[in-house]
Scaffold this motif. Structure first.
Motif, PDB file in Angstrom:
ATOM      1  N   GLU A   1     -72.094  -5.508  49.942  1.00  0.00           N
ATOM      2  CA  GLU A   1     -72.643  -6.568  50.796  1.00  0.00           C
ATOM      3  C   GLU A   1     -72.018  -6.520  52.187  1.00  0.00           C
ATOM      4  O   GLU A   1     -72.705  -6.686  53.192  1.00  0.00           O
ATOM      5  N   ASP A   2     -70.710  -6.267  52.242  1.00  0.00           N
ATOM      6  CA  ASP A   2     -70.014  -6.133  53.522  1.00  0.00           C
ATOM      7  C   ASP A   2     -70.590  -4.959  54.312  1.00  0.00           C
ATOM      8  O   ASP A   2     -70.838  -5.062  55.515  1.00  0.00           O
ATOM      9  N   LEU A   3     -70.841  -3.851  53.617  1.00  0.00           N
ATOM     10  CA  LEU A   3     -71.433  -2.679  54.271  1.00  0.00           C
ATOM     11  C   LEU A   3     -72.835  -3.001  54.771  1.00  0.00           C
ATOM     12  O   LEU A   3     -73.194  -2.662  55.900  1.00  0.00           O
TER      13      LEU A   3
ATOM     14  N   MET B   1     -76.486   4.180  50.256  1.00  0.00           N
ATOM     15  CA  MET B   1     -75.745   3.295  49.361  1.00  0.00           C
ATOM     16  C   MET B   1     -76.375   1.905  49.273  1.00  0.00           C
ATOM     17  O   MET B   1     -76.408   1.315  48.208  1.00  0.00           O
ATOM     18  N   ILE B   2     -76.851   1.407  50.384  1.00  0.00           N
ATOM     19  CA  ILE B   2     -77.397   0.044  50.361  1.00  0.00           C
ATOM     20  C   ILE B   2     -78.899   0.035  50.106  1.00  0.00           C
ATOM     21  O   ILE B   2     -79.505  -1.025  50.011  1.00  0.00           O
ATOM     22  N   GLY B   3     -79.500   1.213  49.996  1.00  0.00           N
ATOM     23  CA  GLY B   3     -80.905   1.299  49.636  1.00  0.00           C
ATOM     24  C   GLY B   3     -81.849   0.892  50.740  1.00  0.00           C
ATOM     25  O   GLY B   3     -82.922   0.397  50.464  1.00  0.00           O
TER      26      GLY B   3
ATOM     27  N   GLU C   1     -82.640   3.047  53.449  1.00  0.00           N
ATOM     28  CA  GLU C   1     -82.931   4.220  54.253  1.00  0.00           C
ATOM     29  C   GLU C   1     -84.319   4.063  54.871  1.00  0.00           C
ATOM     30  O   GLU C   1     -85.311   3.905  54.165  1.00  0.00           O
ATOM     31  N   ASP C   2     -84.375   4.066  56.148  1.00  0.00           N
ATOM     32  CA  ASP C   2     -85.614   3.857  56.914  1.00  0.00           C
ATOM     33  C   ASP C   2     -86.286   2.535  56.550  1.00  0.00           C
ATOM     34  O   ASP C   2     -87.493   2.392  56.677  1.00  0.00           O
ATOM     35  N   GLY C   3     -85.488   1.583  56.069  1.00  0.00           N
ATOM     36  CA  GLY C   3     -86.029   0.268  55.753  1.00  0.00           C
ATOM     37  C   GLY C   3     -86.846   0.225  54.487  1.00  0.00           C
ATOM     38  O   GLY C   3     -87.416  -0.787  54.157  1.00  0.00           O
ATOM     39  N   GLY C   4     -86.915   1.335  53.721  1.00  0.00           N
ATOM     40  CA  GLY C   4     -87.754   1.332  52.528  1.00  0.00           C
ATOM     41  C   GLY C   4     -87.151   2.056  51.356  1.00  0.00           C
ATOM     42  O   GLY C   4     -87.814   2.862  50.731  1.00  0.00           O
ATOM     43  N   GLY C   5     -85.897   1.839  51.056  1.00  0.00           N
ATOM     44  CA  GLY C   5     -85.237   2.503  49.949  1.00  0.00           C
ATOM     45  C   GLY C   5     -85.909   2.205  48.625  1.00  0.00           C
ATOM     46  O   GLY C   5     -86.031   3.064  47.770  1.00  0.00           O
ATOM     47  N   ALA C   6     -86.376   0.985  48.441  1.00  0.00           N
ATOM     48  CA  ALA C   6     -87.025   0.616  47.193  1.00  0.00           C
ATOM     49  C   ALA C   6     -88.349   1.358  47.055  1.00  0.00           C
ATOM     50  O   ALA C   6     -88.750   1.733  45.966  1.00  0.00           O
ATOM     51  N   LYS C   7     -89.031   1.595  48.174  1.00  0.00           N
ATOM     52  CA  LYS C   7     -90.294   2.312  48.143  1.00  0.00           C
ATOM     53  C   LYS C   7     -90.080   3.741  47.670  1.00  0.00           C
ATOM     54  O   LYS C   7     -90.819   4.260  46.849  1.00  0.00           O
ATOM     55  N   GLU C   8     -89.037   4.409  48.202  1.00  0.00           N
ATOM     56  CA  GLU C   8     -88.742   5.776  47.793  1.00  0.00           C
ATOM     57  C   GLU C   8     -88.465   5.838  46.306  1.00  0.00           C
ATOM     58  O   GLU C   8     -88.905   6.748  45.623  1.00  0.00           O
ATOM     59  N   GLU C   9     -87.718   4.870  45.789  1.00  0.00           N
ATOM     60  CA  GLU C   9     -87.386   4.831  44.379  1.00  0.00           C
ATOM     61  C   GLU C   9     -88.659   4.676  43.554  1.00  0.00           C
ATOM     62  O   GLU C   9     -88.836   5.328  42.536  1.00  0.00           O
ATOM     63  N   ALA C  10     -89.577   3.827  43.988  1.00  0.00           N
ATOM     64  CA  ALA C  10     -90.817   3.587  43.263  1.00  0.00           C
ATOM     65  C   ALA C  10     -91.691   4.833  43.238  1.00  0.00           C
ATOM     66  O   ALA C  10     -92.417   5.066  42.274  1.00  0.00           O
ATOM     67  N   GLU C  11     -91.640   5.644  44.288  1.00  0.00           N
ATOM     68  CA  GLU C  11     -92.455   6.852  44.349  1.00  0.00           C
ATOM     69  C   GLU C  11     -91.981   7.892  43.347  1.00  0.00           C
ATOM     70  O   GLU C  11     -92.729   8.779  42.972  1.00  0.00           O
ATOM     71  N   CYS C  12     -90.738   7.814  42.896  1.00  0.00           N
ATOM     72  CA  CYS C  12     -90.185   8.781  41.957  1.00  0.00           C
ATOM     73  C   CYS C  12     -90.599   8.484  40.524  1.00  0.00           C
ATOM     74  O   CYS C  12     -90.419   9.309  39.652  1.00  0.00           O
ATOM     75  N   ILE C  13     -91.159   7.331  40.270  1.00  0.00           N
ATOM     76  CA  ILE C  13     -91.511   6.932  38.912  1.00  0.00           C
ATOM     77  C   ILE C  13     -92.952   7.350  38.633  1.00  0.00           C
ATOM     78  O   ILE C  13     -93.876   6.971  39.339  1.00  0.00           O
ATOM     79  N   ALA C  14     -93.130   8.157  37.573  1.00  0.00           N
ATOM     80  CA  ALA C  14     -94.463   8.603  37.189  1.00  0.00           C
ATOM     81  C   ALA C  14     -95.041   7.600  36.203  1.00  0.00           C
ATOM     82  O   ALA C  14     -94.353   7.108  35.321  1.00  0.00           O
ATOM     83  N   VAL C  15     -96.306   7.311  36.366  1.00  0.00           N
ATOM     84  CA  VAL C  15     -96.975   6.369  35.482  1.00  0.00           C
ATOM     85  C   VAL C  15     -97.835   7.168  34.519  1.00  0.00           C
ATOM     86  O   VAL C  15     -98.606   8.033  34.922  1.00  0.00           O
ATOM     87  N   THR C  16     -97.691   6.880  33.231  1.00  0.00           N
ATOM     88  CA  THR C  16     -98.456   7.569  32.204  1.00  0.00           C
ATOM     89  C   THR C  16     -99.433   6.583  31.592  1.00  0.00           C
ATOM     90  O   THR C  16     -99.036   5.523  31.105  1.00  0.00           O
TER      91      THR C  16
END
Length: 142
Positions: free
Chosen positions: A81-83, A112-114, A116-131
């Motif tokens: 949080e400090d970072l 570290m704080i997620g 990156e370019d204001g969209g760390g959560a978006k990048e993470e979501a793109e890595c998840i494949a939906v079956t």
């Protein structure tokens, strides 16, 4: 010789905060891993009917490891949080400083704080494949 009241170097401060966060993240993960390993070892000791004194002492060791987990997690979360706050301040105050905004420590901090370019959560979501499993029968493998 007393120090001058000069403004601290933001890149150096960022480096210190990032390294502290990295250390605390590793520490929290280590305690969780150690606890899991100790739980398995304690169970083996009980299954093998080891000396009750040894089992009791190892339960104490396990208890100490378990007590460290909440403390290490809270210290890790405070440091992150400090970072996050420091990166926000730097973006406001030093946003035009391309050298600082593009340095390796800013990149590490953003990872570290997620944010990156204001969209760390978006990048993470793109890595998840939906079956799609709608057409599968009960027990059928996909």
């Amino acid at each position: 010789m007393p120090r001058k009241n000069a403004k601290p170097d933001p890149q150096r401060q960022l480096m210190i905060k990032v390294k502290a966060c990295q250390r605390l993240v590793k520490e929290a993960a280590y305690y969780e891993t150690e606890t899991k390993e100790n739980e398995a070892k304690l169970q083996r000791m009980k299954d093998e009917k080891k000396d009750p004194y040894d089992v009791k002492k190892f339960q104490e060791v396990l208890g100490e490891s378990q007590m460290m987990i909440p403390d290490s997690i809270s210290r890790r979360d405070r440091a992150l949080e400090d970072l996050r706050e420091y990166v926000g301040v730097l973006r406001k105050e030093e946003g035009g400083n391309a050298e600082l905004m593009g340095c390796e420590w800013m990149t590490e901090a953003e990872k570290m704080i997620g944010e990156e370019d204001g969209g760390g959560a978006k990048e993470e979501a793109e890595c998840i494949a939906v079956t799609a499993v709608d057409g599968l029968a009960e027990g059928e493998a996909f």
